[in-house]
Design a protein around this motif. Structure first.
Motif: not given
Ligand code: PMP
Length: 451
Positions: A196-212
């Motif tokens: 859906w690239s170009g269709v979905l609104p562009a949101q702000v992402f940060v890396d996935a949270p580490p386990v620890e």
């Protein structure tokens, strides 16, 4: 017991089942797949306790709780009775201009159980009057509750004089539903973003949270919120467990970091507890692992014990007042089946079962059984990781699973599982006994080592 065709077989069994499966193949679209499907689904005739009875006579121990929902098992007498009793009064009435006891009582009970500052009611340390999630918007499904939560956040920010705050921020690896705005905050790699690239609104992402807990990552979270505070309305995350995005767990302290940073910048915090809510992680809500109260919380799935589709977005008085005051005048949302009395009545019955507290030991015992049973898989060829939290067990592979072969391997052990990507996982109904947990473990092992 007859021998059914393996999944993927093109020749349906004879008789009524064969007709149904042929019609299914001709007309019925199943989740996340093409039409017709690439393999034949298993035909379920009935379900009771923790068992699914297939049309061919086989019984499978359910390791999936019907996608996190059927926490009390199937055909539970208390839930059945609640549904029957409510159906004798009314199955549905519109919610605009009308109200009714099942919705009113359910909303009040959700408010009472929801996390609140100083401890939730469920942990026995409720301080009445402490800030909590006081207002409940009932809606049809998890995805819709996430849509409602986003609408609440954007409307509140606009009403508070921040019309530029229109984006959402999250960490990678998440999953929040299949409608468009929820899709936009699902993991941008593993989710449906590329489609859906170009269709979905562009949101702000940060890396996935580490386990620890990792101080540097915590700083990254704060930095993301600071940098984007002029344009984001809210941060949305699944607390403690990222479910359909990869069945990953993380240190609850990250939730406190998010709480402090969002508060500091006037950004709202949304917890999606649709998968984690109602005891699955060992606490009634995953937010309790961190002692954090979000501004908005979504619940669904297990809300009705898996009987009917119902979800809710809960919010604080501050959010409700912002949306409702001044020129804004209200939340512009109102689904046809909002507050459906049947769903509310069965949800109340499910909450009543949870309030008796038996789930705490049940979840702990299931977790112990899964840990003891699955840990030996660690180090086996093809197994990358084994993890257990609450009543969830996950075996992550170092390769993508052959879903149909793995499902068939579990079924051969008498267990229903639905592996995906590189994950074979289980979240059994809380009423699953030790013997059935052991059987589920055997099913997971078979699915994880197939081929
Ligand atoms: N959020 C989370 C965390 C979920 O796990 C799901 C469903 N898997 C959803 C939202 C969407 O819920 P629904 O399927 O009821 O729309």
């Amino acid at each position: 017991m007859t021998t059914p065709p393996p999944p993927g077989s093109t020749s349906p069994p004879a008789g009524g089942s064969g007709r149904l499966l042929a019609l299914d193949r001709a007309h019925v679209w199943h989740p996340y797949g093409p039409m017709p499907g690439r393999s034949e689904p298993y035909l379920v005739e009935s379900a009771s306790g923790v068992r699914l009875k297939l049309a061919d006579g086989r019984e499978l121990v359910d390791g999936m709780s019907s996608w996190w929902a059927a926490i009390h098992g199937y055909r539970h007498p208390v839930l059945d009775e609640a549904l029957i009793e409510q159906s004798r009064r009314m199955s549905h009435v519109m919610f605009g201009g009308l109200t009714h006891e099942p919705a009113i009582e359910l909303a009040a009970e959700l408010v009472e159980l929801a996390p609140r500052a100083g401890g939730s009611a469920s942990s026995g340390s409720a301080s009445s009057g402490a800030p909590g999630l006081e207002h409940v918007f009932l809606c049809d499904s998890g995805s819709v509750s996430v849509e409602v939560a986003f609408k609440m956040a954007l409307q509140a920010q606009r009403a508070l004089g921040h019309p530029g705050r229109r984006r959402l921020a999250t960490w990678r690896g998440g999953y929040h539903g299949d409608t468009f705005h929820p899709m936009s905050v699902c993991d941008p790699d593993g989710g449906m973003h590329s489609l859906w690239s170009g269709v979905l609104p562009a949101q702000v992402f940060v890396d996935a949270p580490p386990v620890e807990f990792d101080e540097a990552y915590a700083e990254k979270l704060v930095e993301m919120i600071a940098r984007h505070s002029g344009e984001i309305a809210a941060v949305v995350v699944e607390p403690v467990v990222q479910g359909a995005g990869g069945m990953r767990f993380h240190d609850p302290r990250y939730l406190r970091v998010l709480r402090e940073a969002t508060e500091a910048y006037g950004i709202l915090l949304i917890f999606d507890e649709i998968a984690t809510g109602f005891g699955r992680t060992g606490k009634l809500f995953a937010a309790e692992h961190a002692g954090v109260v979000p501004d908005i919380m979504c619940v669904g799935k297990a809300l009705t014990g898996g009987y009917l589709t119902l979800a809710a977005a809960l919010c604080t008085t501050a959010v409700a007042e912002a949306i409702s005051g001044g020129a804004g005048g209200g939340l512009m949302h109102g689904p046809t089946f909002m507050g459906n009395p049947l769903a509310c009545a069965v949800a109340r019955a499910s909450l009543r079962l949870l309030r008796d507290g038996a789930w705490v030991d049940q979840v702990r015992l299931i977790g112990n059984g899964l840990r003891d049973g699955l840990e030996p898989l660690r180090g086996r060829p093809g197994v990358a990781d084994v993890r257990v939290l609450g009543a969830m067990g996950v075996v992550q592979l170092d390769h993508d699973v052959d879903m149909h072969a793995a499902t068939a391997a579990a079924v051969a052990e008498g267990v229903w599982l639905r592996p995906f990507r590189d994950l074979v996982y289980t979240m059994p109904p809380y009423v699953t006994g030790a013997e059935d947990v052991a059987r589920i473990v055997a099913g997971v092992a078979a699915a994880a080592t197939v081929g």
